[in-house]
Design a protein around this motif. Structure first.
Motif, PDB file in Angstrom:
ATOM      1  N   SER A 127      16.206 -49.908   6.575  1.00 48.79           N
ATOM      2  CA  SER A 127      17.113 -49.845   7.717  1.00 48.79           C
ATOM      3  C   SER A 127      16.346 -49.446   8.975  1.00 48.79           C
ATOM      4  O   SER A 127      15.573 -48.493   8.948  1.00 48.79           O
ATOM      5  CB  SER A 127      18.217 -48.817   7.456  1.00 48.79           C
ATOM      6  N   ARG A 131      14.632 -53.156  14.449  1.00 52.16           N
ATOM      7  CA  ARG A 131      14.685 -52.563  15.790  1.00 52.16           C
ATOM      8  C   ARG A 131      13.314 -51.989  16.169  1.00 52.16           C
ATOM      9  O   ARG A 131      12.878 -52.063  17.312  1.00 52.16           O
ATOM     10  CB  ARG A 131      15.744 -51.461  15.826  1.00 52.16           C
ATOM     11  N   SER A 148      20.169 -51.382   4.517  1.00 56.63           N
ATOM     12  CA  SER A 148      21.634 -51.343   4.421  1.00 56.63           C
ATOM     13  C   SER A 148      22.248 -51.270   5.809  1.00 56.63           C
ATOM     14  O   SER A 148      23.389 -50.864   5.957  1.00 56.63           O
ATOM     15  CB  SER A 148      22.068 -50.119   3.614  1.00 56.63           C
ATOM     16  N   HIS A 149      21.482 -51.627   6.816  1.00 55.93           N
ATOM     17  CA  HIS A 149      21.928 -51.409   8.189  1.00 55.93           C
ATOM     18  C   HIS A 149      22.765 -52.570   8.734  1.00 55.93           C
ATOM     19  O   HIS A 149      23.982 -52.475   8.815  1.00 55.93           O
ATOM     20  CB  HIS A 149      20.697 -51.152   9.078  1.00 55.93           C
ATOM     21  N   ARG A 187      28.577 -53.773   6.898  1.00 59.05           N
ATOM     22  CA  ARG A 187      28.495 -53.041   8.172  1.00 59.05           C
ATOM     23  C   ARG A 187      28.603 -53.988   9.375  1.00 59.05           C
ATOM     24  O   ARG A 187      29.339 -53.732  10.316  1.00 59.05           O
ATOM     25  CB  ARG A 187      27.211 -52.221   8.244  1.00 59.05           C
ATOM     26  N   ALA A 212      32.551 -41.214   5.515  1.00 63.07           N
ATOM     27  CA  ALA A 212      33.080 -41.327   6.879  1.00 63.07           C
ATOM     28  C   ALA A 212      33.220 -42.766   7.355  1.00 63.07           C
ATOM     29  O   ALA A 212      33.162 -43.053   8.551  1.00 63.07           O
ATOM     30  CB  ALA A 212      32.196 -40.542   7.867  1.00 63.07           C
TER      31      ALA A 212
ATOM     32  N   GLU B 173      25.080 -37.152   4.449  1.00 64.50           N
ATOM     33  CA  GLU B 173      26.213 -38.089   4.459  1.00 64.50           C
ATOM     34  C   GLU B 173      27.069 -37.820   5.691  1.00 64.50           C
ATOM     35  O   GLU B 173      27.512 -36.686   5.911  1.00 64.50           O
ATOM     36  CB  GLU B 173      27.076 -37.896   3.207  1.00 64.50           C
ATOM     37  N   SER B 174      27.288 -38.841   6.497  1.00 65.59           N
ATOM     38  CA  SER B 174      28.001 -38.657   7.750  1.00 65.59           C
ATOM     39  C   SER B 174      28.230 -40.018   8.388  1.00 65.59           C
ATOM     40  O   SER B 174      27.705 -41.033   7.913  1.00 65.59           O
ATOM     41  CB  SER B 174      27.152 -37.825   8.717  1.00 65.59           C
ATOM     42  N   GLU B 175      28.974 -40.003   9.471  1.00 62.51           N
ATOM     43  CA  GLU B 175      29.183 -41.256  10.201  1.00 62.51           C
ATOM     44  C   GLU B 175      27.849 -41.846  10.660  1.00 62.51           C
ATOM     45  O   GLU B 175      27.626 -43.053  10.568  1.00 62.51           O
ATOM     46  CB  GLU B 175      30.083 -41.007  11.414  1.00 62.51           C
ATOM     47  N   ALA B 177      24.769 -41.545   9.388  1.00 62.27           N
ATOM     48  CA  ALA B 177      24.016 -42.152   8.287  1.00 62.27           C
ATOM     49  C   ALA B 177      24.693 -43.439   7.819  1.00 62.27           C
ATOM     50  O   ALA B 177      24.031 -44.422   7.481  1.00 62.27           O
ATOM     51  CB  ALA B 177      23.890 -41.164   7.128  1.00 62.27           C
ATOM     52  N   THR B 178      26.012 -43.435   7.809  1.00 63.79           N
ATOM     53  CA  THR B 178      26.745 -44.633   7.381  1.00 63.79           C
ATOM     54  C   THR B 178      26.505 -45.783   8.343  1.00 63.79           C
ATOM     55  O   THR B 178      26.221 -46.905   7.929  1.00 63.79           O
ATOM     56  CB  THR B 178      28.249 -44.306   7.271  1.00 63.79           C
ATOM     57  N   ARG B 179      26.591 -45.514   9.634  1.00 64.88           N
ATOM     58  CA  ARG B 179      26.369 -46.578  10.619  1.00 64.88           C
ATOM     59  C   ARG B 179      24.939 -47.109  10.559  1.00 64.88           C
ATOM     60  O   ARG B 179      24.713 -48.307  10.724  1.00 64.88           O
ATOM     61  CB  ARG B 179      26.651 -46.065  12.039  1.00 64.88           C
ATOM     62  N   LEU B 180      23.989 -46.210  10.341  1.00 65.38           N
ATOM     63  CA  LEU B 180      22.593 -46.643  10.318  1.00 65.38           C
ATOM     64  C   LEU B 180      22.201 -47.240   8.972  1.00 65.38           C
ATOM     65  O   LEU B 180      21.117 -47.814   8.840  1.00 65.38           O
ATOM     66  CB  LEU B 180      21.673 -45.465  10.655  1.00 65.38           C
ATOM     67  N   GLY B 181      23.049 -47.061   7.966  1.00 61.44           N
ATOM     68  CA  GLY B 181      22.718 -47.588   6.649  1.00 61.44           C
ATOM     69  C   GLY B 181      21.550 -46.863   6.014  1.00 61.44           C
ATOM     70  O   GLY B 181      20.716 -47.477   5.355  1.00 61.44           O
ATOM     71  N   LEU B 182      21.492 -45.532   6.217  1.00 53.05           N
ATOM     72  CA  LEU B 182      20.394 -44.746   5.648  1.00 53.05           C
ATOM     73  C   LEU B 182      20.837 -44.088   4.347  1.00 53.05           C
ATOM     74  O   LEU B 182      21.980 -43.647   4.238  1.00 53.05           O
ATOM     75  CB  LEU B 182      19.965 -43.660   6.637  1.00 53.05           C
ATOM     76  N   ASP B 250      19.662 -44.474  16.625  1.00 55.08           N
ATOM     77  CA  ASP B 250      18.539 -45.306  17.056  1.00 55.08           C
ATOM     78  C   ASP B 250      17.323 -45.127  16.152  1.00 55.08           C
ATOM     79  O   ASP B 250      16.218 -45.472  16.531  1.00 55.08           O
ATOM     80  CB  ASP B 250      18.139 -45.001  18.511  1.00 55.08           C
ATOM     81  N   PHE B 251      17.539 -44.564  14.973  1.00 55.91           N
ATOM     82  CA  PHE B 251      16.459 -44.418  13.987  1.00 55.91           C
ATOM     83  C   PHE B 251      15.280 -43.611  14.531  1.00 55.91           C
ATOM     84  O   PHE B 251      14.130 -43.977  14.328  1.00 55.91           O
ATOM     85  CB  PHE B 251      15.981 -45.802  13.520  1.00 55.91           C
ATOM     86  N   PRO B 297       9.780 -47.442   9.799  1.00 53.49           N
ATOM     87  CA  PRO B 297      11.230 -47.383   9.616  1.00 53.49           C
ATOM     88  C   PRO B 297      11.647 -45.987   9.144  1.00 53.49           C
ATOM     89  O   PRO B 297      10.878 -45.334   8.417  1.00 53.49           O
ATOM     90  CB  PRO B 297      11.478 -48.427   8.527  1.00 53.49           C
ATOM     91  N   ALA B 299      13.476 -44.390   6.957  1.00 53.67           N
ATOM     92  CA  ALA B 299      13.395 -43.901   5.581  1.00 53.67           C
ATOM     93  C   ALA B 299      11.958 -43.886   5.067  1.00 53.67           C
ATOM     94  O   ALA B 299      11.638 -43.156   4.134  1.00 53.67           O
ATOM     95  CB  ALA B 299      14.276 -44.747   4.663  1.00 53.67           C
TER      96      ALA B 299
END
Lengths: 329, 398
Positions: A127, A131, A148-149, A187, A212, B173-175, B177-182, B250-251, B297, B299
């Motif tokens: 992920s 970018r 997974s982004h 996503r 979330a 775990e949070s919004e 991390a979910t948005r970034l797909g981490l 923005d990683f 990246p 991760a």
């Protein structure tokens, strides 16, 4: 007028309609910018179907497909899209690359940049990798999936499929079911569809539901049947092989029992609900063959067709500044 | 023997800041030094040198700039600090300018299986034993570590994240991390680790220090354990007090830390835990990582931030009473390591810093003295500078 009905090109002139240099994700795109890309893709759907006189507007440009993660259909789709537009397409697969020799991602990106690529399409298993590269190269970068982004062109082709089949995206009830946790397709689709005012429900067992997720403007469901009520579109996700036995779900048959799309289950959705899948499918796991092959309901092959058109549109739009298209230079 | 008389100083004492003089004879603070050389402090703060508990690299320039005179060195070195030779070498390599107090590996190779030679390593200079970047997953091993260390009067410094829950996670775990797909782990991974280790510390009577606690549930467990009289202490970095997980947007790999940045609620709970004394130690977690480890990246990048030079300024920005801040920066970490140091009382080592708490500067990663400028605070205007530094009565020039 709903956001997805916008025809932004009629209102905004020239390059201002799409001011981005790269397409790294749906995140960061305005609703009218997404709609613009869909509008642009329409002409290529027609051109591809009619085998119209070739439009080689990307002639002389070099498109590099840098796929750090295996892919068959997305790579093929980008290759065909590039060639239809006359670009010189070069595919760099990870197996042949120096990444295996320990070269860093940035060094690889700088190498591609030094070869004066005109547009780079990247897929990577991490992920944010796309970018990262986009910030280091001079030409437009297109994300073909990062970890997974995001997988923005998949979301665009899905949105185009829905818009053409259902007439609009706004107000459509779209159910996305499967491995939401690891899915970049989910996503990007959530971002695009909510931006275009669809109602999005996501369905997964708790082990495959990200934390979330409701903060992205969707409603999570553990019960597939409940989520299907009144659905206009049912979008199934691929369950990766390595997640099938034990780690996240007990077995494929238990997954099929709770989340497999069968004809019986499809009957819970609207009578004319559309069935979608980004492919490749695990028939008998997340989707039954008689659903996948349903001549009226399944839009799965149409998604593949839209994929080429959407990617042609993205390649065209992103290279307009470099090609000094009037209003974009 | 040289004698020094610090005059016109605002001296940081355990119970407050007092104006006056401080006398040093040789390497020790004394009541009265005859024939002393005068050092005019011009009304600036004279404070105990910082004892930075749990650094990952020996980075003299950064420590000097940050007012750090002693460091507790994490065992995660190459090779691992799990034998007397390497422990002794580490403990001597910095002297006389910087005193390095090795935190020896509690288990061989930090593998979390076999006990390391704690007594021999103590003889070689180890001031504590630790689990390093990792948690010891096997409760049986952890109990043996604690019981064995108790008999040697060594504090066990542990990392508080249940490895079964964290797996390959790089975020909470949070919004975000979910948005970034981490890959993300639930924040409860910390509370779970803390609850077990407190139970074992209580059972064995050992001294336990959580190097970094970062969640509301974690603070609550430590608070309750202290109330019961368990010999437990904990620390935190300014980063976890000032940033929440949306700093990863923005990683930004400079915000890739271990433990990861937490939610805004947890961050606020950390500020409360500093204010009510639940948190004993403020540390830098200094972990310089160059572009080869950070320009990747998210991760794939290494966790860690370069924190030594920003520790004091960011600490001053917390707005705590000065004496409380320096208890967290010097006295308390010295206690965890069993050092008779960390205050400006007569008889103590003359480890001193002269600080201008109001001097403004901008944090700039690229101009840092540290081996790498991986700070998540790049560009932040701040204030508070170390003007001069003495280790054992000898001034160390920049």
């Amino acid at each position: 007028m709903q956001p997805s009905d916008h025809r932004p090109a009629a209102l905004i002139k020239g390059g201002a309609v799409f001011p981005h240099g790269h397409l790294t994700g749906i995140s960061g795109l305005q609703p009218h910018e997404i709609a613009f890309l869909l509008d642009e893709a329409e002409q290529w759907v027609d051109a591809n179907r009619n085998r119209a006189k070739p439009d080689k507007r990307l002639a002389g440009l070099t498109l590099i497909n840098a796929f750090f993660e295996n892919s068959t259909r997305t790579l093929l789709s980008f290759e065909i899209a590039g060639k239809r537009l006359g670009a010189d397409v070069v595919n760099m697969a990870v197996a042949q690359s120096s990444v295996k020799k320990g070269e860093t991602l940035i060094d690889t990106a700088m190498t591609l940049n030094a070869m004066r690529a005109d547009v780079i399409v990247i897929r990577h298993s991490s992920s944010g990798a796309v970018r990262l590269i986009a910030g280091k190269v001079d030409c437009p970068v297109l994300n073909a999936g990062d970890g997974s982004h995001e997988h923005p062109t998949q979301a665009l082709l899905d949105a185009l499929t829905i818009r053409r089949r259902r007439g609009s995206i706004a107000g459509q009830r779209v159910v996305i079911c499967g491995d939401i946790l690891h899915s970049r397709v989910a996503r990007s689709n959530i971002l695009a569809l909510t931006a275009l005012a669809a109602e999005v429900r996501v369905v997964a067992p708790a082990t495959l539901m990200p934390a979330a997720i409701e903060r992205m403007g969707v409603t999570p469901y553990a019960d597939f049947d409940a989520a299907l009520d009144g659905a206009d579109v049912v979008m199934m996700l691929r369950l990766q092989n390595e997640r099938m036995s034990g780690a996240f779900i007990p077995s494929t048959r238990e997954f099929h029992l709770r989340y497999g799309l069968t004809l019986d289950r499809l009957a819970l959705a609207k009578p004319d609900a559309l069935v979608m899948h980004p492919g490749p499918m695990n028939r008998g796991v997340e989707i039954d063959s008689n659903v996948a092959d349903h001549i009226e309901r399944s839009a799965i092959t149409e998604q593949v067709e839209m994929g080429v058109a959407v990617r042609m549109a993205c390649l065209d739009v992103l290279t307009r500044r470099a090609r000094k298209v009037e209003g974009w230079a | 023997m040289t004698a020094l008389r610090f005059v016109n100083a605002k001296i940081v004492r355990p119970h407050g800041v007092v104006e006056g003089e401080l006398h040093v004879m040789g390497d020790t603070i004394v009541d009265n030094a005859a024939n002393a050389q005068i050092v005019d402090c011009r009304g600036k703060l004279l404070a105990p040198g910082i004892v930075d508990l749990g650094v990952f690299a020996i980075d003299r320039e950064a420590f000097r700039a940050g007012g750090i005179v002693r460091v507790g060195l994490m065992p995660d070195q190459s090779p691992v600090l799990d034998g007397p030779g390497i422990v002794q070498r580490s403990s001597l390599v910095g002297k006389p300018l910087l005193w390095i107090h090795p935190i020896a590996a509690a288990t061989k190779g930090l593998q979390g299986a076999d006990l390391a030679e704690m007594a021999i390593m103590k003889g070689a200079g180890a001031k504590a034993v630790g689990t390093g970047r990792r948690w010891i997953a096997d409760s049986g091993v952890m109990r043996k570590v604690l019981a064995y260390a108790r008999d040697l009067d060594l504090t066990v410094v542990t990392h508080a994240e249940d490895s079964g829950l964290t797996g390959n996670a790089v975020a909470t775990e949070s919004e975000t991390a979910t948005r970034l797909g981490l890959p993300a782990a639930p924040a409860v991974a910390e509370a779970l680790a803390i609850a077990r280790d407190i139970a074992l510390a209580e059972d064995t009577g050992a001294r336990l220090h959580f190097r970094q606690v970062s969640t509301a549930a974690g603070f609550e467990l430590v608070r309750a354990a202290k109330r019961r009289g368990v010999r437990v202490t904990c620390g935190i970095t300014p980063t976890h007090l000032l940033l929440s997980d949306n700093a990863m947007s923005d990683f930004r790999t400079f915000a890739h830390l271990s433990p990861p940045l937490r939610s805004e609620e947890d961050r606020k709970a950390a500020l409360v835990a500093v204010a009510d004394g639940t948190i004993d130690v403020l540390c830098s977690g200094h972990d310089p990582r160059g572009p080869e480890e950070k320009r990747l990246p998210f991760a794939d990048a290494s966790a860690g931030a370069s924190g030594a030079e920003t520790l004091l300024a960011l600490g001053l920005g917390l707005g705590l009473p000065i004496e409380r801040l320096f208890a967290m920066l010097a006295l308390n970490p010295a206690k965890v390591l069993g050092l008779d140091s960390g205050t400006l009382a007569p008889g103590q080592p003359a480890d001193l810093i002269l600080v201008d708490p109001d001097a403004p500067w901008q944090i700039r990663g690229e101009t840092m003295k540290a081996r790498a400028g991986n700070t998540p605070f790049d560009g932040l205007p701040t204030q508070g500078k170390v003007l001069r530094l003495w280790k054992g009565g000898k001034e160390i020039s920049a």
